[in-house]
Design a protein around this motif. Sequence first.
Motif, mmCIF file in Angstrom:
data_model
loop_
_atom_site.group_PDB
_atom_site.id
_atom_site.type_symbol
_atom_site.label_atom_id
_atom_site.label_comp_id
_atom_site.label_asym_id
_atom_site.label_seq_id
_atom_site.Cartn_x
_atom_site.Cartn_y
_atom_site.Cartn_z
ATOM 1 N N VAL A 1 163.274 96.397 -0.094
ATOM 2 C CA VAL A 1 162.902 97.555 -0.042
ATOM 3 C C VAL A 1 163.986 98.253 0.758
ATOM 4 N N GLU A 2 164.579 99.359 0.419
ATOM 5 C CA GLU A 2 165.525 100.140 1.392
ATOM 6 C C GLU A 2 165.045 101.511 1.479
ATOM 7 N N SER A 3 163.786 101.925 1.032
ATOM 8 C CA SER A 3 163.383 103.368 1.459
ATOM 9 C C SER A 3 161.907 103.309 1.334
ATOM 10 N N LEU A 4 161.247 104.665 1.873
ATOM 11 C CA LEU A 4 159.770 104.753 1.822
ATOM 12 C C LEU A 4 159.690 104.900 0.222
ATOM 13 N N ASP A 5 160.309 105.391 -0.408
ATOM 14 C CA ASP A 5 160.216 105.949 -1.835
ATOM 15 C C ASP A 5 159.929 104.529 -2.514
ATOM 16 N N PRO B 1 161.434 107.090 6.113
ATOM 17 C CA PRO B 1 162.082 107.262 5.095
ATOM 18 C C PRO B 1 163.082 106.369 4.679
ATOM 19 N N GLU B 2 163.899 105.745 5.456
ATOM 20 C CA GLU B 2 165.002 104.994 5.163
ATOM 21 C C GLU B 2 164.575 103.588 5.732
ATOM 22 N N VAL B 3 163.395 103.060 5.658
ATOM 23 C CA VAL B 3 162.966 101.749 5.929
ATOM 24 C C VAL B 3 163.658 100.648 5.364
ATOM 25 N N ASN B 4 163.800 99.556 5.881
ATOM 26 C CA ASN B 4 164.506 98.113 5.265
ATOM 27 C C ASN B 4 163.267 97.327 5.478
ATOM 28 N N TRP B 5 162.636 97.030 4.118
ATOM 29 C CA TRP B 5 161.566 96.000 4.270
ATOM 30 C C TRP B 5 161.764 94.855 3.321
#
Length: 135
Positions: A48-52, A34-38
Amino acid sequence: MSTASPIDVARDFCANFGPTHGDAVTTCKRLVHPEVNWQSFIFNDCPVESLDALLDDLRRAREVMGAEGFSIDVHRVQAEGNVVLMHRTDKILDAEGKLLDTLDMMSMLRIEDGKIVWSRDCFFDSRKLTDAWSS
């Protein structure tokens, strides 16, 4: 806690990120933290700093590019601990399954407890993706 190896998680992600838009969403919900950093080197200024936020990017790709399906071909993959490096080709498809774009890239993922927590993508021809997103 997942018993899947980081390389297995990366392969699972690539194998199931399509063929439909819905498959991509489901795979992200299952394998991305949920708190990915992509981040990609094209969009350094807006990671991108979240799954949402990642799911919102998929929605935008559908609206802006007409991306209704995806396919990821992994050419090379190597893992060191929880970091996976891949050379892969992503294909973006329209609603009829016709090819909209092909993206050749290197992708580095960090996997923790069976989830992708960090990703960096470097595209070999970044102009193609930049042009597609700006339309």
